[in-house]
Design an enzyme around this catalytic site. Structure first.
Site, short mmCIF file in Angstrom:
data_model
loop_
_atom_site.label_atom_id
_atom_site.label_comp_id
_atom_site.label_asym_id
_atom_site.label_seq_id
_atom_site.Cartn_x
_atom_site.Cartn_y
_atom_site.Cartn_z
N ALA A 203 -57.15 -37.82 25.23
CA ALA A 203 -58.08 -39.06 24.23
C ALA A 203 -56.92 -39.79 23.78
O ALA A 203 -57.11 -41.29 23.89
CB ALA A 203 -58.61 -38.11 23.09
N ASP A 229 -49.09 -36.30 32.70
CA ASP A 229 -50.16 -35.49 32.26
C ASP A 229 -50.24 -34.66 33.53
O ASP A 229 -50.48 -35.16 34.69
CB ASP A 229 -51.29 -36.12 31.90
CG ASP A 229 -52.23 -35.07 31.16
OD1 ASP A 229 -52.43 -34.04 31.67
OD2 ASP A 229 -52.51 -35.26 29.83
N ARG A 240 -64.84 -39.40 25.46
CA ARG A 240 -64.05 -39.64 24.67
C ARG A 240 -62.59 -40.08 25.06
O ARG A 240 -61.81 -40.71 24.44
CB ARG A 240 -63.62 -38.42 23.63
CG ARG A 240 -62.98 -37.11 24.09
CD ARG A 240 -62.83 -35.96 23.30
NE ARG A 240 -62.31 -34.97 24.15
CZ ARG A 240 -62.96 -33.96 24.84
NH1 ARG A 240 -64.37 -34.00 24.82
NH2 ARG A 240 -62.55 -32.86 25.48
N LYS A 253 -55.33 -37.11 35.59
CA LYS A 253 -55.42 -37.96 34.45
C LYS A 253 -54.44 -38.94 34.33
O LYS A 253 -54.83 -40.18 34.28
CB LYS A 253 -55.63 -37.05 33.25
CG LYS A 253 -56.71 -36.36 32.88
CD LYS A 253 -56.56 -35.42 31.57
CE LYS A 253 -57.76 -35.00 31.11
NZ LYS A 253 -57.77 -34.10 29.73
N ASP A 301 -51.55 -31.71 22.73
CA ASP A 301 -52.62 -31.02 22.29
C ASP A 301 -52.07 -29.66 21.86
O ASP A 301 -52.81 -29.00 21.69
CB ASP A 301 -53.77 -30.98 23.27
CG ASP A 301 -53.64 -30.33 24.77
OD1 ASP A 301 -52.18 -29.98 24.85
OD2 ASP A 301 -54.34 -29.93 25.31
N ASN A 302 -50.95 -29.34 21.89
CA ASN A 302 -50.25 -28.29 21.50
C ASN A 302 -48.90 -28.52 20.74
O ASN A 302 -48.06 -29.52 21.01
CB ASN A 302 -50.28 -27.32 22.69
CG ASN A 302 -49.12 -27.61 23.61
OD1 ASN A 302 -47.98 -27.23 23.51
ND2 ASN A 302 -49.50 -28.51 24.69
N CYS A 357 -60.32 -6.47 11.51
CA CYS A 357 -61.35 -5.64 10.92
C CYS A 357 -62.63 -6.31 10.50
O CYS A 357 -63.95 -5.83 10.79
CB CYS A 357 -60.81 -4.70 9.87
SG CYS A 357 -60.68 -5.84 8.27
#
Length: 777
Positions: A203, A229, A240, A253, A301-302, A357
């Site tokens: 995006a 990419d 998007r 991409k 994106d990371n 938990c």
């Protein structure tokens, strides 16, 4: 406290006993706006930059003066035309009679009236589009009522009147005339000669390429834009990542984004790559590649990839445009060599995680059941197949797993690592001794470790302190009876069975009637809680429990060929979505939880997807590209640059000056993260520097005694090293020592090595010093 609230008059109710669930309902808010005529006279402003909070009111009057000029002359003021600008100032004074005006600001507005900047269009367009969505949906808070934005800090820092003349800014019958009217022809030539690296074509990457094409970045004979990419285009990207079209699905991409950007501007010299950025591709993105760049724009994106690219930019001393979005939130950070800190210098707080938990035993919120469903989905359809594939590819896996010191073995028996049995046909999973038990486990409340013993709905127990166990955030679950005629139950079995079939290469079926008929012959044992199993009420209890975890899951069969791990966001609406409905049901949540939970947040939990919205992406990249103008001009004042933070839902837009890089000092030498020692490894005689010569060089040239020297994780020298080893290494070339210690050969692409030093000064005190760039080629 934060969770205290009142519910009004309760005198007509009986005594409160226990239990009950309170749900917060967001009430609609009615917002009233002034009519345009009234708002023009008494404007309400949204301030975007509190560093220039007085600007919006000045621009409010200046725009009205500009509109009067347009009506009188039928044209906009000419770029950098002093006469037209003076007339606009006079008209503005008439509009704002009695107000104290910033005449220089009004004059700049007149100078740029014919300007047309793609980044400003992207920013304003993103905000305006989001306001349209608010008007249509009634969701989020609209802007009240005027918003004025300026980025005058993009103009030259010094000698503005000399650099931006009427001749420099005149129209040239070019597609860039709107930009030349603002910055002049000289900057346009500089933009065309830039060489930029765009990391990511999602995006943000698509928006960056679009803006680069529009502003003419890398469009000159010496310029270039490289985009990389390794991902392929999926159908879900089309809403998007607007450079892609339906016929691009399954294609790369980077290739399709580069082609689309080239169609926007045929002069754009863009090339695409499909190599991931990281240590394993440093042969591709080597010294020659980075040294030839003018800057890097991240569209990642990371965080790990962002940190890696940040380290690369610091090492090669290249500016970095860093941006990111999360739904309606976005940020822009600009990293300027020798001026600002780097992306790695500060870190965001860790994401708030759901305690294990709570997830396993007390899912009191709807997002808890979604997270449980996601983990269950991975355990059923992803992890078993990955285990089988790892076993088939790694012959030592069995030996390593059975090793008594292996943490995996100590906590988990071997059998859960692999599936049990192999389905041979579509109907196999519906026999009583195979995965049908697996398909029906969601209809029992939880696993034996989380729902057992005396804690049953029929017998409300108490804790050691005497309070009721099922109280507060602890919801008591309710067993569900499996019914093949229940559409929800059947949905799950059909979806799960098809996923299992796909994993084993078996043809599936969407015949619901046939599946229901098969299920009527399956006996599902009634739920019976186990005795003697403790419910852990905190993560500490869960971690300290000494009992080995029991596995109640039967796994899909292990076959002699690779099975396919299944986990893609597109399947969330299948087995995972129904599993979410089921889990929410027996924990007492309302039916159809998807209707009560925001889609972006559910995607974030279920698919670990950072949701992107086109409006936020456009606004963020527009602001990033405004910083690009400053970088290309070579602005050297830190105050000229702006880091941006926005949330279009509130709405909020804020700017801050980038933080200066921290300064350190040894002796009288100041240094920052951008500084280093430059050491030429090859001597004038053609021989490489030895360790003895390296130590002597720092002692003589910098008055530093090296006590430890390392390269990556390899210790090359230390003062406590055995004497024999020290004598051996003293007269060895530095590259030979690195090769022997690391047991890795240096590739031909490596031009320099990075050494880390621990040093003492003349007084034998430890001091912090920069790293060393040791050039070998």
């Amino acid at each position: 406290g934060p969770y205290t609230f009142s519910i009004g008059d309760t005198s007509s109710y009986g005594d409160y006993v226990r239990g009950g669930i309170v749900t917060q309902v967001k009430m609609p808010k009615h917002i009233h706006f002034k009519r345009l005529r009234d708002a023009l006279a008494e404007p309400e402003m949204m301030v975007t930059d509190f560093g220039k909070a007085e600007r919006p009111s000045m621009l409010h009057w200046a725009w009205q003066g500009l509109h009067r000029f347009l009506r009188q002359h039928g044209r906009a003021p000419r770029p950098r035309h002093q006469g037209d600008a003076a007339e606009v100032v006079a008209l503005t004074k008439e509009v704002a009679a009695g107000a104290e005006l910033d005449e220089e600001l009004v004059r700049e507005l007149a100078f740029q009236a014919t300007g047309d900047l793609a980044p400003v269009n992207a920013f304003i367009g993103g905000l305006a589009a989001q306001e349209v969505m608010k008007a249509v949906s009634g969701k989020f808070t609209p802007i009240t009522q005027w918003l004025y934005f300026d980025a005058l800090e993009c103009l030259p820092e010094e000698n503005r009147d000399t650099l931006l003349t009427e001749e420099q800014c005149r129209p040239r019958n070019s597609r860039y005339d709107g930009q030349i009217a603002v910055f002049g022809a000289e900057l346009q030539a500089k933009l065309g000669a830039q060489k930029y690296f765009v990391v990511g074509a999602g995006a943000i990457g698509c928006e960056l390429l679009k803006n680069f094409a529009m502003v003419g970045l890398g469009c000159g004979p010496e310029g270039s834009v490289t985009v990389t990419d390794m991902d392929t285009i999926e159908k879900s990207n089309l809403n998007r990542q607007f450079l892609f079209r339906p016929w691009d699905v399954t294609k790369l991409k980077s290739e399709r984004a580069a082609a689309a950007a080239r169609e926007m501007n045929p002069a754009l010299r863009v090339s695409s790559r499909t190599d991931r950025v990281g240590p394993d591709t440093e042969r591709v993105y080597d010294d020659d590649f980075f040294e030839g760049l003018d800057g890097v724009a991240n569209a990642l994106d990371n965080v790990d990839a962002r940190l890696y690219m940040d380290r690369r930019c610091v090492y090669y001393r290249k500016p970095l445009l860093e941006s990111g979005t999360l739904g309606t939130k976005g940020n822009v950070q600009v990293v300027i060599p020798f001026l600002s800190e780097s992306y790695s210098s500060s870190q965001d707080p860790p994401e708030k995680a759901i305690p294990i938990c709570t997830l396993k035993n007390f899912p009191n919120a709807i997002e808890h059941t979604l997270q449980w469903a996601r983990d269950e989905f991975e355990g059923l359809f992803k992890q078993p197949a990955e285990n089988v594939n790892q076993y088939l590819m790694d012959p030592k896996l069995l030996e390593q797993t059975l090793h008594p010191h292996n943490s995996l073995y100590s906590h988990n028996p071997l059998y859960p690592l692999f599936p049990l049995g192999t389905p041979s046909s579509w109907s196999t999973p519906f026999t009583p001794i195979t995965p049908c038990d697996l398909l029906c486990t969601p209809f029992s409340p939880g696993t034996p470790s989380s729902w057992s013993g005396p804690f049953t709905p029929c017998d409300p127990p108490k804790t050691n302190s005497g309070t009721l166990f099922w109280s507060g955030p602890k919801r008591c679950p309710h067993p569900l009876v499996f019914d093949p005629d229940n559409p929800l139950h059947l949905d799950y079995v059909v979806a799960a069975a098809n996923l299992f079939a796909q994993s084993y290469g078996i043809a599936g079926s969407r015949d619901r009637a046939a599946v229901a008929e098969l299920l009527r012959h399956v006996r599902v044992p009634p739920f019976a809680p186990k005795a003697g199993v403790r419910i852990h009420v905190s993560d500490q209890e869960l971690q300290s429990a000494s009992a080995a975890l029991e596995y109640s899951r039967a796994y899909s069969g292990m076959c002699g060929t690779h099975t396919e791990p299944i986990w893609t966001p597109q399947r969330v609406c299948g087995a995972l979505g129904v599993l979410w409905d089921i889990q929410a049901g027996f924990w007492g949540h309302p039916p159809n939880p998807k209707s009560l939970f925001s889609v972006p947040q559910s995607k974030l939990i279920a698919g670990k997807i950072i949701p992107a919205i086109a409006t936020t992406t456009a606004a963020v990249v527009g602001l990033a590209c405004l910083e690009l103008f400053k970088l290309v001009q070579g602005h050297r004042r830190l105050s000229s640059y702006k880091n941006a933070f926005l949330n279009l839902a509130l709405p909020f837009v804020g700017f801050s000056e980038p933080l200066a890089c921290p300064r350190n000092k040894y002796y009288e030498v100041e240094w920052t993260l951008w500084d280093r020692f430059e050491v030429q490894g090859l001597q004038p005689d053609g021989q490489e520097m030895t360790l003895r010569q390296f130590l002597a060089y720092f002692k003589k040239e910098h008055r530093l005694e090296i006590t430890m020297l390392s390269q990556g994780v390899s210790m090359l020298y230390s003062f406590f090293m055995p004497a024999a080893k020290l004598r051996e290494r003293h007269d060895q070339p530095m590259t030979e020592i690195v090769t022997r210690v690391s047991k890795k050969k240096l590739g031909r692409h490596v031009k320099a090595l990075v050494f880390e030093l621990c040093c003492n000064d003349d007084s034998d005190a430890d001091i912090e010093v920069p790293y060393v760039r040791y050039t070998i080629r």
